[in-house]
Design a protein around this motif. Structure first.
Motif, PDB file in Angstrom:
ATOM      1  N   TYR A  18       0.580  -1.529  -0.383  1.00 41.95           N
ATOM      2  CA  TYR A  18      -0.198  -0.297  -0.005  1.00 41.95           C
ATOM      3  C   TYR A  18       0.662   1.380   0.031  1.00 41.95           C
ATOM      4  CZ  TYR A  18      -4.472  -2.173   0.801  1.00 41.95           C
ATOM      5  OH  TYR A  18      -5.617  -3.402   0.351  1.00 41.95           O
ATOM      6  N   VAL A  19       1.450   1.417   0.451  1.00 44.57           N
ATOM      7  CA  VAL A  19       3.334   2.546   0.609  1.00 44.57           C
ATOM      8  C   VAL A  19       3.462   2.113  -0.886  1.00 44.57           C
ATOM      9  CG1 VAL A  19       5.484   3.128   1.375  1.00 44.57           C
ATOM     10  CG2 VAL A  19       3.299   2.134   3.413  1.00 44.57           C
ATOM     11  N   VAL A  20       3.627   1.593  -1.438  1.00 44.58           N
ATOM     12  CA  VAL A  20       4.831   2.068  -2.491  1.00 44.58           C
ATOM     13  C   VAL A  20       3.183   1.774  -3.626  1.00 44.58           C
ATOM     14  CG1 VAL A  20       5.952   0.047  -4.630  1.00 44.58           C
ATOM     15  CG2 VAL A  20       6.444   0.016  -2.587  1.00 44.58           C
ATOM     16  N   LEU A  21       2.095   1.455  -3.479  1.00 42.21           N
ATOM     17  CA  LEU A  21       1.110   2.198  -4.291  1.00 42.21           C
ATOM     18  C   LEU A  21       0.603   3.448  -3.762  1.00 42.21           C
ATOM     19  CD1 LEU A  21      -1.225   1.032  -6.106  1.00 42.21           C
ATOM     20  CD2 LEU A  21      -2.688   0.876  -4.578  1.00 42.21           C
ATOM     21  N   PHE A  22       1.332   3.825  -2.909  1.00 44.64           N
ATOM     22  CA  PHE A  22       0.756   4.964  -2.687  1.00 44.64           C
ATOM     23  C   PHE A  22       2.017   6.321  -3.066  1.00 44.64           C
ATOM     24  CE2 PHE A  22       1.489   9.277   0.207  1.00 44.64           C
ATOM     25  CZ  PHE A  22       0.198   9.807  -0.339  1.00 44.64           C
ATOM     26  N   LEU A  23       3.225   5.965  -2.960  1.00 42.97           N
ATOM     27  CA  LEU A  23       3.700   6.089  -3.624  1.00 42.97           C
ATOM     28  C   LEU A  23       4.271   6.652  -5.364  1.00 42.97           C
ATOM     29  CD1 LEU A  23       6.473   5.948  -1.472  1.00 42.97           C
ATOM     30  CD2 LEU A  23       5.326   7.567  -0.921  1.00 42.97           C
ATOM     31  N   SER A  24       4.054   5.732  -5.465  1.00 38.97           N
ATOM     32  CA  SER A  24       3.559   5.176  -7.111  1.00 38.97           C
ATOM     33  C   SER A  24       2.411   6.450  -7.709  1.00 38.97           C
ATOM     34  CB  SER A  24       3.379   4.092  -7.243  1.00 38.97           C
ATOM     35  OG  SER A  24       2.152   3.514  -6.651  1.00 38.97           O
ATOM     36  N   THR A  25       1.379   6.810  -6.759  1.00 38.95           N
ATOM     37  CA  THR A  25       0.434   7.521  -7.689  1.00 38.95           C
ATOM     38  C   THR A  25       1.453   9.402  -7.670  1.00 38.95           C
ATOM     39  OG1 THR A  25      -0.234   8.351  -4.922  1.00 38.95           O
ATOM     40  CG2 THR A  25      -0.801   6.231  -6.581  1.00 38.95           C
ATOM     41  N   LYS A  26       2.464   9.568  -6.733  1.00 35.68           N
ATOM     42  CA  LYS A  26       3.029  10.484  -6.954  1.00 35.68           C
ATOM     43  C   LYS A  26       3.832  11.059  -8.409  1.00 35.68           C
ATOM     44  CE  LYS A  26       0.908  11.139  -2.907  1.00 35.68           C
ATOM     45  NZ  LYS A  26      -0.880  12.713  -3.190  1.00 35.68           N
ATOM     46  N   LYS A  32       5.345   5.395 -12.364  1.00 32.75           N
ATOM     47  CA  LYS A  32       4.230   5.393 -12.296  1.00 32.75           C
ATOM     48  C   LYS A  32       3.808   3.668 -11.864  1.00 32.75           C
ATOM     49  CE  LYS A  32      -0.505   7.458 -11.822  1.00 32.75           C
ATOM     50  NZ  LYS A  32      -1.297   7.845 -11.945  1.00 32.75           N
ATOM     51  N   THR A  33       4.633   3.364 -13.475  1.00 30.92           N
ATOM     52  CA  THR A  33       4.085   2.071 -13.802  1.00 30.92           C
ATOM     53  C   THR A  33       4.719   0.733 -12.562  1.00 30.92           C
ATOM     54  OG1 THR A  33       3.740   2.882 -16.067  1.00 30.92           O
ATOM     55  CG2 THR A  33       3.847   0.491 -15.557  1.00 30.92           C
ATOM     56  N   PHE A  34       5.932   0.957 -13.215  1.00 32.99           N
ATOM     57  CA  PHE A  34       7.000   0.465 -12.357  1.00 32.99           C
ATOM     58  C   PHE A  34       6.214   0.071 -11.033  1.00 32.99           C
ATOM     59  CE2 PHE A  34      10.978  -0.269  -9.577  1.00 32.99           C
ATOM     60  CZ  PHE A  34      11.306  -2.052 -10.684  1.00 32.99           C
ATOM     61  N   GLY A  35       6.115   1.079 -10.186  1.00 34.12           N
ATOM     62  CA  GLY A  35       5.434   1.665  -8.673  1.00 34.12           C
ATOM     63  C   GLY A  35       4.507   0.192  -8.573  1.00 34.12           C
ATOM     64  N   GLN A  36       3.680   0.313  -9.561  1.00 33.67           N
ATOM     65  CA  GLN A  36       1.509  -0.141  -9.689  1.00 33.67           C
ATOM     66  C   GLN A  36       2.864  -1.459  -9.843  1.00 33.67           C
ATOM     67  OE1 GLN A  36       0.439   1.656 -12.594  1.00 33.67           O
ATOM     68  NE2 GLN A  36      -1.012   3.339 -11.204  1.00 33.67           N
ATOM     69  N   PHE A  37       3.460  -2.014 -10.396  1.00 30.27           N
ATOM     70  CA  PHE A  37       3.893  -2.967 -10.142  1.00 30.27           C
ATOM     71  C   PHE A  37       4.294  -4.080  -9.196  1.00 30.27           C
ATOM     72  CE2 PHE A  37       7.181  -6.476 -11.219  1.00 30.27           C
ATOM     73  CZ  PHE A  37       6.412  -7.373 -12.020  1.00 30.27           C
ATOM     74  N   LEU A  38       5.242  -3.115  -8.849  1.00 34.32           N
ATOM     75  CA  LEU A  38       5.723  -3.226  -7.779  1.00 34.32           C
ATOM     76  C   LEU A  38       4.652  -4.257  -6.472  1.00 34.32           C
ATOM     77  CD1 LEU A  38       9.175  -1.545  -6.937  1.00 34.32           C
ATOM     78  CD2 LEU A  38       9.084  -4.206  -7.337  1.00 34.32           C
ATOM     79  N   ALA A  39       3.547  -2.627  -5.773  1.00 30.08           N
ATOM     80  CA  ALA A  39       3.325  -2.884  -5.455  1.00 30.08           C
ATOM     81  C   ALA A  39       1.640  -3.384  -5.889  1.00 30.08           C
ATOM     82  CB  ALA A  39       1.816  -1.519  -5.532  1.00 30.08           C
ATOM     83  N   ILE A  40       1.601  -4.426  -6.611  1.00 33.19           N
ATOM     84  CA  ILE A  40       0.262  -5.390  -6.520  1.00 33.19           C
ATOM     85  C   ILE A  40       1.321  -6.662  -6.485  1.00 33.19           C
ATOM     86  CG2 ILE A  40      -0.005  -7.090  -8.665  1.00 33.19           C
ATOM     87  CD1 ILE A  40      -1.237  -4.069  -9.951  1.00 33.19           C
TER      88      ILE A  40
END
Length: 76
Positions: A18-26, A32-40
């Motif tokens: 959830y932290v990585v997903l929140f940070l990837s929205t910024k 952003k795409t890489f952060g969403q992938f890591l969050a999932i």
């Protein structure tokens, strides 16, 4: 017992996800795409840990229960 103990690492990975997903929205672009992938991926790891704990507990393969039985019986 193993299912209950699997909640600690699963909670850790869920919070990380959830932290990585929140940070990837910024972020923007590829980050952003890489952060969403890591969050999932982190959230999937959390789910797999819970499933593994449930499986081990239901099949009776939990080594913690075996150790408790050994200690309660007085040894070997």
């Amino acid at each position: 017992m193993c299912f209950l103990m699997s909640f600690m690492p699963a909670t850790f990975w869920a919070v990380v996800g959830y932290v990585v997903l929140f940070l990837s929205t910024k972020a923007e672009g590829g980050v952003k795409t890489f952060g969403q992938f890591l969050a999932i991926w982190a959230l999937m790891i959390s789910g797999f840990i819970l499933l593994a704990g449930a499986y081990v507990s239901m099949t009776g393969l939990c080594t913690m229960e075996m150790l408790a039985q050994c200690w309660n019986s007085g040894g070997a």
